[in-house]
Design a protein around this motif. Sequence first.
Motif, PDB file in Angstrom:
ATOM      1  N   UNK A   1       0.819  -1.231   0.000  1.00 31.06           N
ATOM      2  CA  UNK A   1       0.000   0.000   0.000  1.00 31.06           C
ATOM      3  C   UNK A   1       0.847   1.274   0.000  1.00 31.06           C
ATOM      4  N   UNK A   2       1.918   1.289   0.796  1.00 31.06           N
ATOM      5  CA  UNK A   2       2.758   2.492   0.863  1.00 31.06           C
ATOM      6  C   UNK A   2       3.500   2.728  -0.437  1.00 31.06           C
ATOM      7  N   UNK A   3       3.985   1.663  -1.069  1.00 34.82           N
ATOM      8  CA  UNK A   3       4.684   1.813  -2.345  1.00 34.82           C
ATOM      9  C   UNK A   3       3.728   2.308  -3.428  1.00 34.82           C
ATOM     10  N   UNK A   4       2.515   1.789  -3.430  1.00 31.78           N
ATOM     11  CA  UNK A   4       1.515   2.235  -4.407  1.00 31.78           C
ATOM     12  C   UNK A   4       1.164   3.705  -4.174  1.00 31.78           C
ATOM     13  N   UNK A   5       1.023   4.084  -2.915  1.00 26.74           N
ATOM     14  CA  UNK A   5       0.728   5.479  -2.581  1.00 26.74           C
ATOM     15  C   UNK A   5       1.865   6.401  -3.014  1.00 26.74           C
ATOM     16  N   UNK A   6       3.090   5.934  -2.808  1.00 36.55           N
ATOM     17  CA  UNK A   6       4.255   6.745  -3.189  1.00 36.55           C
ATOM     18  C   UNK A   6       4.329   6.901  -4.705  1.00 36.55           C
ATOM     19  N   UNK A   7       4.127   5.822  -5.414  1.00 38.32           N
ATOM     20  CA  UNK A   7       4.207   5.890  -6.879  1.00 38.32           C
ATOM     21  C   UNK A   7       3.106   6.769  -7.461  1.00 38.32           C
ATOM     22  N   UNK A   8       1.935   6.763  -6.845  1.00 39.98           N
ATOM     23  CA  UNK A   8       0.817   7.553  -7.366  1.00 39.98           C
ATOM     24  C   UNK A   8       0.956   9.046  -7.082  1.00 39.98           C
ATOM     25  N   UNK A   9       1.825   9.421  -6.147  1.00 44.42           N
ATOM     26  CA  UNK A   9       1.993  10.842  -5.805  1.00 44.42           C
ATOM     27  C   UNK A   9       3.336  11.409  -6.268  1.00 44.42           C
TER      28      UNK A   9
ATOM     29  N   UNK B   1       3.099  15.128   1.581  1.00 51.56           N
ATOM     30  CA  UNK B   1       1.857  15.044   2.356  1.00 51.56           C
ATOM     31  C   UNK B   1       1.424  13.588   2.533  1.00 51.56           C
ATOM     32  N   UNK B   2       1.577  12.785   1.483  1.00 50.68           N
ATOM     33  CA  UNK B   2       1.138  11.389   1.549  1.00 50.68           C
ATOM     34  C   UNK B   2       2.046  10.539   2.422  1.00 50.68           C
ATOM     35  N   UNK B   3       3.340  10.850   2.467  1.00 54.02           N
ATOM     36  CA  UNK B   3       4.309  10.018   3.176  1.00 54.02           C
ATOM     37  C   UNK B   3       4.557  10.465   4.615  1.00 54.02           C
ATOM     38  N   UNK B   4       4.193  11.687   4.953  1.00 54.93           N
ATOM     39  CA  UNK B   4       4.531  12.206   6.283  1.00 54.93           C
ATOM     40  C   UNK B   4       3.794  11.451   7.385  1.00 54.93           C
ATOM     41  N   UNK B   5       2.545  11.055   7.143  1.00 53.72           N
ATOM     42  CA  UNK B   5       1.766  10.377   8.184  1.00 53.72           C
ATOM     43  C   UNK B   5       2.305   8.978   8.491  1.00 53.72           C
ATOM     44  N   UNK B   6       2.507   8.094   7.503  1.00 51.84           N
ATOM     45  CA  UNK B   6       3.062   6.769   7.847  1.00 51.84           C
ATOM     46  C   UNK B   6       4.476   6.845   8.420  1.00 51.84           C
ATOM     47  N   UNK B   7       5.298   7.786   7.918  1.00 49.09           N
ATOM     48  CA  UNK B   7       6.651   7.929   8.456  1.00 49.09           C
ATOM     49  C   UNK B   7       6.611   8.437   9.897  1.00 49.09           C
ATOM     50  N   UNK B   8       5.728   9.396  10.178  1.00 48.60           N
ATOM     51  CA  UNK B   8       5.598   9.918  11.538  1.00 48.60           C
ATOM     52  C   UNK B   8       5.094   8.833  12.482  1.00 48.60           C
ATOM     53  N   UNK B   9       4.162   8.012  12.017  1.00 50.59           N
ATOM     54  CA  UNK B   9       3.649   6.935  12.878  1.00 50.59           C
ATOM     55  C   UNK B   9       4.724   5.889  13.138  1.00 50.59           C
TER      56      UNK B   9
END
Length: 205
Positions: free
Chosen positions: A34-42, A51-59
């Motif tokens: 899911x994270x790789x797909x989110x990264x590729x789409x943004x 914006x898309x990566x800050x939340x999972x990285x912060x968690x």
Amino acid sequence: WRGPTFKFTAMVLSCMSLLLMWSQLTIKAQFLSPLAIMYQSTRTSDDSTQVAMILPLAYLCACAFFSMFRLRLFDYYFMDSKRRTGEVSLLFNGTYLLRIFAAIGANFTVLVGAESTAFQRVMGAMDVVPFFGSAFNTYLPILISIFCLCTFFNVYGRILHFMGIEQFTYWSTNDVDKLQEGKAHVEAYSSSIRESRDDSADRFL
């Protein structure tokens, strides 16, 4: 309102944990991550990527740092929430937090399939180290699922309890046993004060 808020927060954090575990398990099959797909789409915009990566990285950082702040090694290392932490504990905590930063960054870049980032340029290529910089560094995060299951079923606590070790634990601020122990100490101290006052009164009379 606190009950529903806490339940909603617990559900969100549980989903985040499952998301990270799923991404760790599919680190070599990023079309399922899911994270790789989110990264590729943004990737079309730097702002949307951040914006898309800050939340999972912060968690991910919050989970690692929270464990460090809650860890207690006998009476030698522990973080006191009331500003009574010793300098040795502060240095110990700061040293290990700095070590964790690089590891989390390296893992996250592999997790999302990022390439040619500023972090990677600073850290350099990791595949120059035989085995540990290539396959080991890629497949080791998959084992996180085993550690998560051990934490979920409190395997560490059971093993330590079996060995008779009670201090090397992640404790809760509302731990029932510690509250009862504290009450017993307070009652014993209060009883000793009352007895000393009665003895003093008897001598005076």
